[in-house]
Write a protein that holds these residues in place. Structure first.
Motif, PDB file in Angstrom:
ATOM      1  N   UNK A 117       4.398   7.731  -3.102  1.00  0.00           N
ATOM      2  CA  UNK A 117       3.784   7.277  -4.347  1.00  0.00           C
ATOM      3  C   UNK A 117       3.665   8.470  -5.280  1.00  0.00           C
ATOM      4  N   UNK A 120       1.665  11.592   6.253  1.00  0.00           N
ATOM      5  CA  UNK A 120       0.831  11.605   5.044  1.00  0.00           C
ATOM      6  C   UNK A 120       0.627  13.024   4.554  1.00  0.00           C
ATOM      7  N   UNK A 180       0.239  17.263   1.246  1.00  0.00           N
ATOM      8  CA  UNK A 180      -0.429  18.573   1.240  1.00  0.00           C
ATOM      9  C   UNK A 180       0.575  19.693   1.364  1.00  0.00           C
ATOM     10  N   UNK A 238       0.568  10.107  -2.696  1.00  0.00           N
ATOM     11  CA  UNK A 238       0.245   9.455  -1.427  1.00  0.00           C
ATOM     12  C   UNK A 238       1.543   9.100  -0.724  1.00  0.00           C
ATOM     13  N   UNK A 239       1.439   8.945   0.590  1.00  0.00           N
ATOM     14  CA  UNK A 239       2.582   8.549   1.405  1.00  0.00           C
ATOM     15  C   UNK A 239       2.089   7.599   2.482  1.00  0.00           C
ATOM     16  N   UNK A 240       2.832   6.536   2.696  1.00  0.00           N
ATOM     17  CA  UNK A 240       2.560   5.716   3.886  1.00  0.00           C
ATOM     18  C   UNK A 240       3.882   5.151   4.399  1.00  0.00           C
ATOM     19  N   UNK A 295       6.950   0.271   9.063  1.00  0.00           N
ATOM     20  CA  UNK A 295       5.768   0.446   8.245  1.00  0.00           C
ATOM     21  C   UNK A 295       4.700   1.344   8.830  1.00  0.00           C
ATOM     22  N   UNK A 296       4.846   1.760  10.084  1.00  0.00           N
ATOM     23  CA  UNK A 296       3.841   2.636  10.687  1.00  0.00           C
ATOM     24  C   UNK A 296       4.220   4.086  10.445  1.00  0.00           C
ATOM     25  N   UNK A 297       3.193   4.928  10.416  1.00  0.00           N
ATOM     26  CA  UNK A 297       3.422   6.339  10.152  1.00  0.00           C
ATOM     27  C   UNK A 297       2.322   7.132  10.806  1.00  0.00           C
ATOM     28  N   UNK A 298       2.594   8.363  11.182  1.00  0.00           N
ATOM     29  CA  UNK A 298       1.531   9.177  11.781  1.00  0.00           C
ATOM     30  C   UNK A 298       0.896  10.067  10.713  1.00  0.00           C
ATOM     31  N   UNK A 299      -0.163  10.750  11.093  1.00  0.00           N
ATOM     32  CA  UNK A 299      -0.915  11.562  10.124  1.00  0.00           C
ATOM     33  C   UNK A 299      -0.079  12.672   9.514  1.00  0.00           C
TER      34      UNK A 299
END
Lengths: 433, 690, 160
Positions: free
Chosen positions: B24, B51, B55, B32-34, B44-48
């Motif tokens: 995004x 995201x 940073x 943002x990222x998802x 559609x799943x993602x790990x930390x």
């Protein structure tokens, strides 16, 4: 038919909602002595503390009653009930006919038998009016004596501390919060109170209140904002030194005033109206709930007083549904209390005092340095209750106990063994963090 | 979504999973990222970590300008100047010592497809055979182990499997996306068996977790082979028609009785039979997945080969629900091994580890570091390194630093001034994955995805731009004719018939070939014989045993009383990827970092409480760090584990760089004798469980 | 309405959900900032994710003496209004699942609000243990899973 609810607090509001869920057609009226709007008694200490503004105390607005299609007569005390004519009389002389009646008129503070106690400078803390009267008296540097170390009293004492008063707490029993905490937690709390500069006097008897000449007067409130409220002296029995104070706050328990039921067949005891599991009184069609009622507890007592908001809400729900012709049985109230005071979360639930029964087992976690104390009591592996002092995180453990304590009464939980090991592992895991 | 917010799809490259993401952006900035729901890979799943790319790209420590080492410290210089100087120095080194004295080192962070091939291309383009990479200690162990058996390393067909047998792998922390595939399989009734000394995250859900002594997996594999053969529970068609060496394998297997296996591995004898029975029952839909955990051992390759044998015996080779031989996405070839093989220039490590070089054209990093210091077999004077941090991740960090410090020219490309970059003469800012556009094929589903270049910062070059600019300055420009990365990618795509535009229109991945099974029916396997090779003539000719013979690890066969513990290193953490992401503050605070995992009985014996500091020593070095006392089933007694990548306690100060698997050249990093001593009583708190 | 369902048989206690929630609430990865918690019991090898299930008759809503808890008309989520909350903690004591936490800095109770309809915990759950599904279908995966087991028992499992 016409359902009438006496009261406008936790039990009444809950009953009104429950009634309407089951009966949309009948008339519904709420009558209460206090003028309204409905407010949360639980929040009064937060208001005294300055944590919330006064307007946050009110929990229902006009739209609520309109939405329920309920008539309201607030500021009208009920003086008489006629259980043969099925009417009641209000203070202004008007009458209401009812088909179902719920007595949820709550309770009032009890003044202990201390000579010259009622009068100038002495406050209770139960109603909004009490709080409005007390709030301007809480000025920094003044001396306040709190009689009774119950839940309400200590919360008020904490509010006074936060507002810079010099506080003394007097308790007749040997320890503070005797009905809410066990000995260890009382000791920890007392220590914390002292660290906050509170003068804690346990196991004291109060003989009388002395006032400077010319200031006695029962019920005369101190002039609002007066800087020179009359000084009082709390005279103690035995050799304990007396305590001078600018104000005294009494928190020594509550009792319902049910004089308006005299002459009816409604059985009334000293502590309230005994009701069965369906919140029915001894008179068909008349129900009671909340602080005015003595209802079943999860531990199997038939008639207990738990002057608690959650109990009132639960009982109100049962009463309201049953007034509408439903048939709900109340599984029993469970005493639960939580507040933040003196920098600690203080909470308890159920039964937490060892009785000496060998089947009882206490599980204790504590970290005195960290100000943390958690105690759970089990009997035969089944949870009975617990005490939390210190950390809000521990409330989740008590909360998880809650439905299981209820289950015990119904005999569903044969053995708490699996739950207990789960808790212990929880505890170990948390302590490893 | 706000008015100005836009969303774009690409693939995440915080680790090697390549999950599809939504990025995004507001006014040109990533906010943002998802996970992108439409891509079949991660659904559609993602790990930390995914995201946290937000940073990473804007991290305050990120390098934006080239740095040059001067006596008074780092000096920022313009990019063109940096490239000119670097090229000039490379040229003079080449003149003085020959092109082969220049090495190219590519790390994990830019991946294994076109970016890797660019690095390989550059080396050969300037005349050097010396391409090094992180694959001197990762991936190749399995690639070689499996390929010598059946021609390629298979991909697990989780979506159709009935049993997952996991050896030394921990997807939730290493390749998070595999976790949902495994759990889907379990929900369909599939079983999960995890073989790992530790109760890793995936083991928490295993139907059976069998803790196995580090380095002994080969014995268990042979024990399972024997059990299957004993029961006659093996795929006779595959064995009879498509294999060589079965009788030798059968004979060798005899000695691996359950009792012997138990004595060797610590896995109870009864379990060997149970596992074999479970395998036989679920066959051929058995996923038999080996992780990096089996690679870092003295007998790593043969342990892996023995596991690979099971694929054929179970009939799971290229079968539905088993281990599929994926068909790759065909592109033009970037590497120059055919045009300019340069083998006559003695690629470093090729003679010592001929299989590593022969099968993978991979030179050996540890030999290179030795060569830098000793000048043998010939001088290695310069290194151009990208996306790697071997000062933290190669074994024997002290020696790595000395070696890099001894280079005449050391050029490092990275996003940050890593421990390796600090040793360089020039550090160049590199583009992150959000600043590159490249092709990626998800072999499991056989879809190809084009990643999207969403950001671009002045002076920060992507991989192609860098190699291109350097090559042109060194007279090798002809090998880098494309104007930019996009042109390169177009060229790569030519044989596929697909266009960039087509791929760009399919962020959910473009299926390049339908998934097929049992291809061994129609064409030979990519082994010399065309069949499954239980015995490998190729290896035999090179002087190695033809069978996947088992050798116990030396910490078991010749224990050293001075070092009574066995140290496993490198267990993954969810939030870190090797030495990356230690600079994301919330990551560093989310657990006890670093820590040494220890069994409670061992801790008690040493009077250690959770959080106490310990000193851990091997014959190579010493570090100090806090101990984490695990539950008794999380690690076996006498075994300790330390994850790599922490500059506060770098476990690679303990690892030796002179003990290798003889076939792959992989260093021993997961079965090291160490001793543990208690230090003071200062307790390091745990913030959360890892 | 949709709720977040949890499958302890798929959870590996990786805590991505906690991180994602804490990050959304407070830009940290601290457990105390997360509305979802995973409890891991290593010796039992049990991983239990726990979050608010937005009860049809919420104990917390009923007991709140500040009328601070209400149901969102959009998502159906049971939400605490931090402006009305006085921090009395009655709801913490009432919730049998321990799904409400206390924010000691803001001095209010906090709980899952389903992120307004796009729960972060689910998006970052790498194992699929968390799903965001209609309550009618909630835990339907258990039925499917049970069916698969039954079929296996009768030898009618998936044929490759």
């Amino acid at each position: 038919m016409h359902a009438v609810i006496i009261g406008n607090s936790a039990a009444s509001l809950s009953a009104a909602e429950a009634f309407r869920r089951h009966d949309r057609a009948s008339e519904l009226t709420l009558v209460a002595a206090e003028p309204g709007p409905a407010y949360s008694r639980v929040l009064l200490p937060y208001y005294l503390r300055g944590s919330i503004a006064r307007d946050r105390l009110f929990v229902r607005d006009r739209a609520f009653y309109d939405g329920l299609g309920a008539h309201v007569r607030f500021g009208h005390a009920v003086t008489r009930v006629n259980d043969r004519a099925w009417t009641l009389t209000l203070a202004d002389g008007s009458e209401l006919a009812w088909d179902r009646l719920l007595v949820a008129s709550g309770a009032r503070p009890v003044l202990p038998r201390v000579r010259d106690l009622p009068g100038t400078g002495v406050h209770t803390l139960w109603t909004l009016e009490d709080a409005d009267r007390l709030a301007p008296e809480l000025l920094p540097g003044r001396r306040a004596v709190f009689i009774g170390s119950g839940f309400v009293s200590l919360q008020a004492a904490w509010a006074a501390c936060l507002r810079g008063l010099r506080v003394t707490v007097m308790e007749a029993l040997p320890r503070v919060l005797p009905k809410v905490l066990d000995e260890r937690a009382s000791a920890l709390l007392e220590q914390r109170m002292r660290e906050h500069g509170v003068d804690v006097r346990c196991a004291v008897g109060i003989e009388r209140i002395e006032r400077p000449a010319g200031q006695a007067g029962i019920g005369a409130p101190a002039a609002a904002g007066a800087r020179e409220a009359s000084a009082l002296r709390v005279v103690l029995s035995c050799e304990d030194p007396n305590v001078d104070a600018d104000l005294v706050v009494v928190g020594a328990g509550v009792r319902p005033d049910l004089s308006f039921l005299e002459g009816t067949a409604v059985r009334v005891e000293a502590g309230g109206i005994p009701v069965d599991e369906r919140m029915r009184t001894s008179v068909p069609g008349v129900f009671a709930a909340g602080d005015a009622a003595l209802g079943p507890s999860v531990f199997g007592e038939a008639h207990t007083a738990h002057a608690l908001w959650p109990t009132a809400v639960e009982q109100g729900r049962v009463a309201g549904a049953n007034m509408a012709g439903h048939d709900l049985a109340y599984p029993g109230s469970l005493n639960m209390n939580v507040a933040e005071m003196f920098g600690l979360t203080v909470a308890s639930m159920g039964r937490f005092l060892e009785s000496g029964d060998p089947a009882e087992e206490a599980v204790v976690e504590q970290d005195p340095r960290g100000g943390r104390y958690l105690k759970l009591l089990f009997r035969g592996g089944v949870p009975l209750g617990g005490v939390v002092l210190g950390s809000p995180e521990d409330l989740a453990v008590l909360a998880a106990l809650r439905p299981r304590i209820r289950a015990r009464r119904e005999g569903r939980l044969a053995s708490g063994q699996p739950f207990r090991s789960l808790h212990l592992t929880l505890a170990v895991q948390r302590s490893r963090r | 979504m706000s008015q100005t917010r836009q969303v774009f799809q690409t693939l995440c490259r915080m680790c090697d999973d390549h999950c599809a993401i939504n990025v995004y952006m507001e006014e040109g900035r990533v906010v943002d990222i998802d996970g992108y729901a439409e891509h079949p890979w991660n659904r559609g799943r993602l790990c930390s970590k995914g995201r946290a790319a937000v940073d990473l790209v804007y991290h305050p420590d990120r390098l934006w300008k080239p740095l040059k080492r001067t006596p008074s410290g780092w000096q920022e210089i313009p990019l063109e100047q940096a490239l000119d100087e670097i090229a000039g120095k490379l040229a003079s080194i080449r003149d003085a010592h020959g092109a082969r004295s220049i090495g190219v080192w590519k790390g994990e962070a830019v991946g294994f497809a076109q970016q890797e091939d660019l690095a390989r291309r550059f080396a050969h383009a300037i005349g050097s055979p010396n391409y090094f990479s992180n694959d001197s200690m990762c991936f190749n162990g399995r690639w070689i182990g499996y390929s010598t058996v059946h021609g390629a390393w298979s991909v697990p067909d989780y979506e159709n499997t009935r049993l997952v047998l996991m050896w030394g792998a921990n997807p939730p922390h290493a390749h998070p996306n595999m976790t949902q595939m495994i759990m889907r399989a379990r929900r369909r009734g599939g079983k999960l068996i995890v073989l790992d000394p530790r109760l890793s995250a995936v083991a928490r859900q295993a139907d059976l977790h069998a803790p196995i002594r580090p380095g002994t997996d080969g014995a268990l594999a042979w024990g399972l082979i024997r059990a299957l053969l004993e029961r006659g529970a093996y795929d006779r068609e595959l064995v009879a028609n498509h294999s060589v060496g079965f009788p030798q394998m059968q004979a060798y297997a005899e000695r691996f009785t359950p009792e012997y296996v138990e004595g060797e591995t610590g896995v109870p004898a009864s379990l060997v039979g149970e596992i074999a029975a479970a395998l036989a029952k679920a066959a051929p839909a058995v996923v038999n997945y080996v992780g990096n955990g089996l690679e870092h051992h003295e007998n790593g390759i043969n342990n892996i080969r023995a596991v690979a044998y099971l694929d054929t015996l179970l009939g799971a080779l290229d079968r539905k629900g088993g281990n599929r031989l994926a068909e790759g996405f065909l592109t033009n070839r970037l590497t120059l091994y055919q045009e300019r093989p340069l083998t006559e220039l003695e690629p470093i490590g090729a003679e010592r580890f001929p299989v590593l070089y022969g099968m993978r054209q991979e030179c050996h990093t540890m030999t290179a570091l030795e060569a830098i210091l000793s000048g043998r077999p010939y001088p290695l004077k310069a290194m151009v390194l990208t996306a790697a941090n071997p000062a933290m991740t190669n074994p024997n960090s002290e020696k790595v630093r000395r070696a890099f410090g001894a280079l005449e020219l050391f050029v490092v490309r990275d996003l940050f001034l890593t421990e390796t970059a600090q040793l360089a003469h020039y550090v160049l800012p590199a583009a992150s994955f959000l600043e590159r556009s490249e092709l990626h094929a998800h072999a499991m589903f056989q879809v190809v995805t084009l990643t999207r270049k969403l950001l671009s910062f002045p002076g920060v070059q992507d991989e192609y731009q860098f190699w291109h600019d350097l090559a042109h300055r060194l007279g090798a420009g002809a090998y880098f004719p494309w104007k930019n990365e996009e042109e390169l990618t177009r060229w790569l795509l030519e044989p596929s018939g697909l266009t960039l535009e087509q791929l760009a229109a399919h962020p959910e991945g473009y299926p390049y070939r339908p998934v097929r099974y049992e291809k061994w029916r129609e064409k030979p396997l990519r082994t010399p014989s065309g069949k499954v090779e239980f015995t490998s003539q190729y290896l035999k000719d090179l002087g190695y045993p033809e069978l996947a013979e088992y050798k116990p690890p030396s910490y078991l066969s010749s224990p050293d009383p001075e070092y009574p513990f066995v140290l496993v290193t490198g267990a993954r953490k969810l939030l870190f990827y090797h030495s990356r992401f230690q600079n994301i503050e919330r990551f560093a605070r989310a657990g006890r970092n670093p820590e040494m995992e220890m069994h409670p009985a061992d801790a008690a014996r040493l009077a250690l409480s959770d959080g106490d500091r310990v000193r851990v020593s091997s014959r190579v070095g010493t570090i100090e760090l806090p101990v984490t006392v695990t539950a008794p089933n999380e690690i076996p007694p006498r075994t300790v584990q330390i994850t790599h990548g922490y500059r506060q306690a770098n476990v690679n100060l303990l690892t030796p760089d002179d003990v290798f698997d003889p076939i792959s050249g992989f260093p021993l990093m997961k079965a090291l004798p160490v001793k543990v001593e208690r230090l003071g009583t200062e307790v390091t708190p745990r913030s959360t469980m890892p | 309405m949709r709720i977040v369902t949890m499958d302890p048989d798929s959870c590996v206690a990786c805590r991505n959900c906690e991180y994602a929630c804490a990050f959304k609430q407070a830009q940290t990865f601290e457990r105390r900032d997360s509305n979802i918690r995973v409890n891991f019991y290593p010796e039992e090898r049990v991983c239990i994710p726990g979050t608010c299930v937005h009860c049809e008759e919420p104990w917390c809503l009923e007991v709140c003496p500040a009328a601070a808890i209400r149901r969102s008309p959009d998502t159906g989520a049971v939400e605490i209004d931090p402006e009305r909350c006085a921090g009395c903690k009655m709801c913490l004591l009432a919730c049998p699942f321990g799904a409400i936490r206390f924010d000691a800095r803001a001095r209010v109770a906090r709980k899952c609000d389903l992120c307004g309809g796009d729960p972060r915990c689910v998006k970052f759950c790498i194992s699929g243990a968390l799903q965001y599904v209609e309550t009618e279908e909630a835990f339907g995966f258990r039925r499917a899973s049970f069916d698969a087991h039954l079929m296996q028992m009768f030898g009618k499992g998936d044929q490759p």
